[in-house]
Write a protein that holds these residues in place. Structure first.
Motif, PDB file in Angstrom:
ATOM      1  N   THR A   7       0.837  -1.203   0.000  1.00  0.00           N
ATOM      2  CA  THR A   7       0.000   0.000   0.000  1.00  0.00           C
ATOM      3  C   THR A   7       0.864   1.242   0.000  1.00  0.00           C
ATOM      4  OG1 THR A   7      -1.744  -1.170   1.177  1.00  0.00           O
ATOM      5  CG2 THR A   7      -1.822   1.229   1.243  1.00  0.00           C
ATOM      6  N   SER A  10       2.232   1.900  -3.378  1.00  0.00           N
ATOM      7  CA  SER A  10       1.214   2.480  -4.259  1.00  0.00           C
ATOM      8  C   SER A  10       1.060   3.973  -3.999  1.00  0.00           C
ATOM      9  CB  SER A  10      -0.137   1.789  -4.058  1.00  0.00           C
ATOM     10  OG  SER A  10      -0.040   0.437  -4.400  1.00  0.00           O
ATOM     11  N   VAL A  11       1.043   4.363  -2.725  1.00  0.00           N
ATOM     12  CA  VAL A  11       0.934   5.778  -2.368  1.00  0.00           C
ATOM     13  C   VAL A  11       2.168   6.527  -2.860  1.00  0.00           C
ATOM     14  CG1 VAL A  11       0.888   7.409  -0.434  1.00  0.00           C
ATOM     15  CG2 VAL A  11      -0.577   5.390  -0.403  1.00  0.00           C
ATOM     16  N   SER A  13       4.085   5.796  -5.375  1.00  0.00           N
ATOM     17  CA  SER A  13       3.977   5.917  -6.833  1.00  0.00           C
ATOM     18  C   SER A  13       3.037   7.051  -7.218  1.00  0.00           C
ATOM     19  CB  SER A  13       3.492   4.606  -7.451  1.00  0.00           C
ATOM     20  OG  SER A  13       4.451   3.601  -7.273  1.00  0.00           O
ATOM     21  N   ALA A  14       1.909   7.169  -6.506  1.00  0.00           N
ATOM     22  CA  ALA A  14       0.954   8.241  -6.788  1.00  0.00           C
ATOM     23  C   ALA A  14       1.560   9.611  -6.497  1.00  0.00           C
ATOM     24  CB  ALA A  14      -0.324   8.036  -5.978  1.00  0.00           C
ATOM     25  N   VAL A  15       2.298   9.727  -5.405  1.00  0.00           N
ATOM     26  CA  VAL A  15       2.950  10.992  -5.059  1.00  0.00           C
ATOM     27  C   VAL A  15       3.965  11.371  -6.141  1.00  0.00           C
ATOM     28  CG1 VAL A  15       4.567  12.082  -3.439  1.00  0.00           C
ATOM     29  CG2 VAL A  15       2.587  10.819  -2.578  1.00  0.00           C
ATOM     30  N   GLU A  17       3.886  10.488  -9.222  1.00  0.00           N
ATOM     31  CA  GLU A  17       3.157  10.844 -10.434  1.00  0.00           C
ATOM     32  C   GLU A  17       2.652  12.285 -10.368  1.00  0.00           C
ATOM     33  OE1 GLU A  17      -0.970   9.450 -12.452  1.00  0.00           O
ATOM     34  OE2 GLU A  17       0.376   7.851 -11.783  1.00  0.00           O
ATOM     35  N   VAL A  18       2.163  12.692  -9.201  1.00  0.00           N
ATOM     36  CA  VAL A  18       1.620  14.043  -9.047  1.00  0.00           C
ATOM     37  C   VAL A  18       2.727  15.076  -8.903  1.00  0.00           C
ATOM     38  CG1 VAL A  18       0.264  15.543  -7.526  1.00  0.00           C
ATOM     39  CG2 VAL A  18      -0.546  13.246  -8.068  1.00  0.00           C
ATOM     40  N   TYR A  19       3.709  14.804  -8.047  1.00  0.00           N
ATOM     41  CA  TYR A  19       4.736  15.789  -7.718  1.00  0.00           C
ATOM     42  C   TYR A  19       6.061  15.541  -8.415  1.00  0.00           C
ATOM     43  CZ  TYR A  19       1.463  17.097  -4.102  1.00  0.00           C
ATOM     44  OH  TYR A  19       0.352  17.513  -3.436  1.00  0.00           O
TER      45      TYR A  19
END
Length: 121
Positions: A7, A10-11, A13-15, A17-19
């Protein structure tokens, strides 16, 4: 590393992607970004997630297993360096001059340090 580690990955990776682009450090009073103050690109290679389950690894007093963690993090810690400033004179109060000896170029974030502190690690 189980569900929690997956988990977190995944978080992370998302960070990224955004930043994962250069973004301004601050905005001026009129709301415009200062282009000269941008962070370098945040890339997956600039962020590491090292999973270490202390209780599982050191179960039964296997303190020697901490060496595995130390071997894994040492190259990153050496790359980050550390911040060190020393006073130029014996008077280190307000307004004193300081000499920068070294700068730190990274951050380490850990979970549950209080647990490690209670075990005297």
């Amino acid at each position: 590393q189980g569900r929690l580690g997956s988990t977190f990955d995944s978080v992370l990776s998302a960070v990224l992607e955004v930043y994962g682009k250069s973004y301004p450090k601050h905005k001026s009073k009129c709301g415009k970004s200062s282009e000269s103050n941008t962070h370098p690109d945040l890339t997956p290679s600039s962020v590491a997630h090292i999973w270490y389950d202390f209780h599982a690894e050191c179960k039964g007093g296997r303190w020697d297993r901490l060496n595995h963690l130390l071997e894994e993090v040492t190259p990153t810690l050496n790359k980050h360096g550390y911040f060190c400033a020393v006073p130029k004179s014996r008077h280190c109060g307000y307004g004193a001059s300081w000499e920068l000896v070294s700068l730190q170029d990274g951050i380490v974030r850990t979970n549950c340090m209080d647990c490690l502190d209670r075990t005297n690690v």
